[in-house]
Design a protein around this motif. Structure first.
Motif, mmCIF file in Angstrom:
data_model
loop_
_atom_site.group_PDB
_atom_site.id
_atom_site.type_symbol
_atom_site.label_atom_id
_atom_site.label_comp_id
_atom_site.label_asym_id
_atom_site.label_seq_id
_atom_site.Cartn_x
_atom_site.Cartn_y
_atom_site.Cartn_z
ATOM 1 N N LEU A 1 0.750 -1.231 0.153
ATOM 2 C CA LEU A 1 0.133 0.057 -0.037
ATOM 3 C C LEU A 1 0.712 1.177 -0.140
ATOM 4 C CD1 LEU A 1 -3.039 -1.041 2.530
ATOM 5 C CD2 LEU A 1 -3.050 -0.798 -0.124
ATOM 6 N N SER A 2 2.141 1.263 0.625
ATOM 7 C CA SER A 2 2.918 2.512 0.572
ATOM 8 C C SER A 2 3.156 2.831 -0.745
ATOM 9 C CB SER A 2 4.344 2.138 1.262
ATOM 10 O OG SER A 2 5.135 1.351 0.349
ATOM 11 N N SER A 3 3.310 2.081 -1.683
ATOM 12 C CA SER A 3 3.736 2.772 -3.289
ATOM 13 C C SER A 3 2.424 3.151 -3.784
ATOM 14 C CB SER A 3 4.523 1.524 -3.937
ATOM 15 O OG SER A 3 3.945 0.334 -3.764
ATOM 16 N N VAL A 4 1.223 2.977 -3.396
ATOM 17 C CA VAL A 4 -0.036 3.277 -3.975
ATOM 18 C C VAL A 4 -0.775 4.597 -3.210
ATOM 19 C CG1 VAL A 4 -0.464 1.285 -5.576
ATOM 20 C CG2 VAL A 4 -1.314 1.436 -3.241
ATOM 21 N N THR A 5 -0.274 4.886 -2.254
ATOM 22 C CA THR A 5 -0.716 6.008 -1.432
ATOM 23 C C THR A 5 0.395 7.010 -1.293
ATOM 24 O OG1 THR A 5 0.074 4.760 0.643
ATOM 25 C CG2 THR A 5 -2.453 4.482 -0.273
ATOM 26 N N LYS A 6 -0.302 8.252 -0.723
ATOM 27 C CA LYS A 6 0.986 9.369 -0.511
ATOM 28 C C LYS A 6 1.065 9.869 0.914
ATOM 29 C CE LYS A 6 1.496 11.296 -5.225
ATOM 30 N NZ LYS A 6 0.811 12.037 -6.006
ATOM 31 N N HIS A 7 -0.115 9.903 1.575
ATOM 32 C CA HIS A 7 -0.269 10.829 2.897
ATOM 33 C C HIS A 7 -0.552 9.853 3.829
ATOM 34 C CE1 HIS A 7 0.168 14.329 0.519
ATOM 35 N NE2 HIS A 7 -0.988 13.882 -0.487
ATOM 36 N N ILE A 8 -1.106 8.829 3.634
ATOM 37 C CA ILE A 8 -1.722 8.079 4.744
ATOM 38 C C ILE A 8 -0.752 7.460 5.622
ATOM 39 C CG2 ILE A 8 -2.526 6.192 3.581
ATOM 40 C CD1 ILE A 8 -5.277 6.560 5.136
ATOM 41 N N GLY A 9 -0.700 7.287 7.084
ATOM 42 C CA GLY A 9 -0.112 6.453 7.698
ATOM 43 C C GLY A 9 -0.259 4.781 7.519
ATOM 44 N N LEU A 10 0.634 4.209 8.039
ATOM 45 C CA LEU A 10 0.574 2.540 7.766
ATOM 46 C C LEU A 10 0.760 2.045 8.992
ATOM 47 C CD1 LEU A 10 2.397 3.107 4.381
ATOM 48 C CD2 LEU A 10 0.197 2.650 4.517
ATOM 49 N N ALA A 11 -0.286 1.684 9.729
ATOM 50 C CA ALA A 11 0.090 1.149 11.262
ATOM 51 C C ALA A 11 -0.144 -0.323 11.040
ATOM 52 C CB ALA A 11 -0.770 1.804 12.221
ATOM 53 N N GLY A 12 0.848 -0.974 11.514
ATOM 54 C CA GLY A 12 0.683 -2.692 11.660
ATOM 55 C C GLY A 12 0.760 -3.339 13.042
#
Lengths: 451, 451
Positions: free
Chosen positions: B88-99
């Motif tokens: 998802l990191s390479s198809v979004t720009k701003h949103i955080g990614l919490a795992g």
């Protein structure tokens, strides 16, 4: 000798910003971009334009060496393979995504699950390069003072691979029903525990992810020791290996493929792909200049450290323009056994000084270096391919992006013209592009009952 | 009471295809797409259009329960967080990614490295939800018959978080030089071993990846037990928590923020974000219908299993329309302590049957459920936000994509109109969007010497 109807398989071995130990100093290397995903995305798309079967990532669990000067001269910051390959999966469409993951410092449930996840994410393009870890600096990051002995590492690796394979099979392909009306999401009778209890691991299963697109992500191995060859003959689908001469490569090819029958496997079920470090010039002179440039930019301490790490002997106290000191016997070396032997033979054969040896191996690191024009490089690849030495090659560009772009723009068109390499992707998955069968589910006939 | 100049923080808690246990049966849920990355990519882009701070992924290391009927009725196939968030990191720009990643079945070096890698890949958008694992089915996938006792899990978790933090600091921010001319790739004096030797782990370091964009990926915790609150007060930057009433939430908020001073932290350095399960209707009647629909589609066995798993008591032998059996004392439960207490209180307060209780918790799973029109939902969020109960919320859509789209299209515009939520991303990193400081490097002053 020509094998008609057979095409080479090609890997694009990404080491950022290039395979040469001093790649980052090359005038055309984008050294500032080592941690920039957009740069690596561009490389992946270049490799896909070249119709490579897969991008291949090596891996390690520590920085290399601790001599401050050498540490400052070399690249020790890398993306972790699962995260990088996953990020690349959503900006590429066809190219395979092969990641090295060690069986020494991971758990089989986690590894099986992440590769299954990557395989689902990418629509069937995942591959696992199975390795064991052999350095003490890595062991010290994982609660151990000493690394596992070579034989124990392989024993653990064998069990690890078996568990991962069983976990990939813990859901049958048609386990998912997803019928809203009857309230059946899955057929529970097609989801199986694996109930593994072995020497190193106990893993009940099943996995918490359904069987992936390829059934099993492609399994790659690199080891060339006796134990490594036997494990590969039994379980590997691709071998990345390092050979300098046609004769050595042929002997290895025949040896490993000959071991497969006793495991019920045919030779086509395993693709042997030696590494190739290509130094390309539009003319022979230009290729020679490129090679000399690479040798000249190696910082002395970084060169000595590279060599020391590869042979597991600290060479920093010895005169760099003097001969190699006496090296320990092979039996004493608990590291990459085959790599050690390769360098020992090379130094003796060519009577190299320490500087001469590190210059000789600073790019290809024991793999085959081919210098020349695009035609000469294609010729040499063709020779090995058509003479029982290789099913394909893992291409190791000296510096990036130029080394990869040159290979894609200059060498691949020649291979394509000769009918030695695809002009379009024909498979839907990495497995199909490699010409490997989709594996049957090994658990279906063994499972006595469902969980 | 109104806090001007303060905006809510919002997480989009993705559970595919929705948080409700029967989400996949909802007529508008895209149940066939559970393993389809393009579907999840579309969800992520919807969340980014809504200006959510982050996408949040839960995690687990086994399938839930083994009753074949219940197993067949529930979704047990999930992407692994590192691979999905990276894709998802390479198809979004701003949103955080919490795992979510457990400290129970992983090694700190691997976890520190993967989050640093995700943070580099995403340009500073990574967050780690630190959890401990508490089920025996998970333990049996990792060589253990029984899970670790609650106190031991927290002890291990504390040490784990400390090591990961130190590893993130093992490269100073300006360690990379990358000067081709002087052959200095890095300043080795700014790369530090951590030399950790503790009860659970020995980790030498440094990490083999440079300090990441945010310095430290954002650290999230969920535990609400005594040990969990103390660990959060010391180390967490976000808390995801579950409360049913304003009073409980206020008490928790004051309690945890009050524990921070002794660790030298100010209350603003920690954002408390309770979960919210919103059932939205354009009218109150529509919202009520939506709620009833969700209750009716729960298969009985799946409902009983969900409840059994949450309270660690097998309820499958009891009449579903009868009362709850006597539950064990809290001291005997070595699971999610706070979750157990919450459900016990709820069942007693509302005098619920087994069916009544599973219907009551089948969506929100102990988190706060809000049913109503977009205005009513915004009102209730505002009430908590402005009365010392929450700094924001983790939104748990009942089914996907509809539950998320409705929230983005109907609720968020109201929050924006009221000045309670951003209309554009203003930060360059997740940390900046959350209003959290970039952490100083804790190793610089402690390190006596470089490696």
């Amino acid at each position: 000798m020509t094998n008609l109807n057979r095409e080479m398989k090609l890997g694009a071995f990404f080491m950022i910003p290039g395979h040469h130990v001093a790649a980052w100093r090359h005038p055309k290397a984008e050294a500032q971009s080592v941690m920039n995903f957009d740069f690596i995305k561009r490389l992946a798309q270049t490799a896909e334009r070249g119709k490579f079967d897969m991008i291949f990532l090596a891996d390690g669990y520590s920085i290399k060496g601790k001599d401050p000067k050498a540490l400052g001269q070399t690249v020790n910051t890398f993306f972790e393979p699962f995260t990088l390959l996953s990020a690349l999966s959503s900006v590429t469409k066809h190219i395979g995504l092969a990641g090295t993951v060690s069986t020494t410092f991971n758990e089989p449930f986690n590894v099986a699950r992440r590769f299954a996840s990557l395989d689902h994410l990418s629509g069937g393009r995942a591959a696992w390069n199975v390795v064991t870890s052999n350095t003490e600096s890595e062991a010290r990051n994982f609660n151990l003072e000493k690394h596992l002995l070579h034989s124990k590492r392989y024993e653990r690796a064998e069990e690890f691979v078996d568990i991962v394979t069983k976990l990939w099979d813990s859901w049958e392909d048609d386990a998912l029903i997803i019928d809203k009306e009857s309230a059946q999401f899955a057929d529970a009778s097609k989801i199986h525990a694996i109930d593994h209890k072995g020497k190193w691991f106990s893993v009940e299963g099943p996995l918490n992810i359904s069987r992936s697109v390829q059934g099993h992500p492609v399994v790659i191995q690199a080891g060339s020791s006796e134990a490594g060859k036997e494990l590969a003959a039994r379980t590997a689908e691709v071998i990345f290996t390092a050979w300098q001469t046609l004769e050595e490569a042929q002997a290895f090819y025949a040896d490993v493929k000959g071991r497969m029958a006793k495991y019920g496997r045919s030779p086509e079920e395993l693709k042997i792909m030696p590494g190739v470090f290509p130094v390309i010039g539009r003319t022979e002179e230009e290729a020679e200049q490129n090679k000399r440039l690479l040798e000249e930019i190696i910082p002395e301490e970084a060169g000595v450290q590279l060599l020391s790490a590869m042979i597991s002997v600290d060479l920093s106290g010895y005169p760099v323009d003097g001969p190699l000191p006496n090296l320990p016997d092979l039996e004493q070396v608990n590291g990459g056994k085959s790599r050690f032997q390769l360098l020992k033979d090379l130094a003796e054969r060519e009577n190299l000084t320490i500087r001469g040896l590190y210059q000789r191996i600073a790019g290809a690191r024991g793999h085959r270096e081919i210098n020349g024009t695009p035609e000469q490089i294609a010729d040499q690849m063709q020779e090995w391919f058509e003479n029982g030495a290789a099913d394909g090659f893992n291409i190791m560009p000296p510096y990036l992006p130029g080394g990869l772009e040159d290979f894609v723009d200059l060498v691949i068109p020649i291979l394509q013209e000769r009918g030695l390499f695809r002009t379009e992707y024909t498979g839907n998955t990495l497995r199909e592009n490699l010409g490997l069968k989709r594996p049957a589910n090994t658990l279906i006939h063994h499972a006595k009952e469902t969980i």
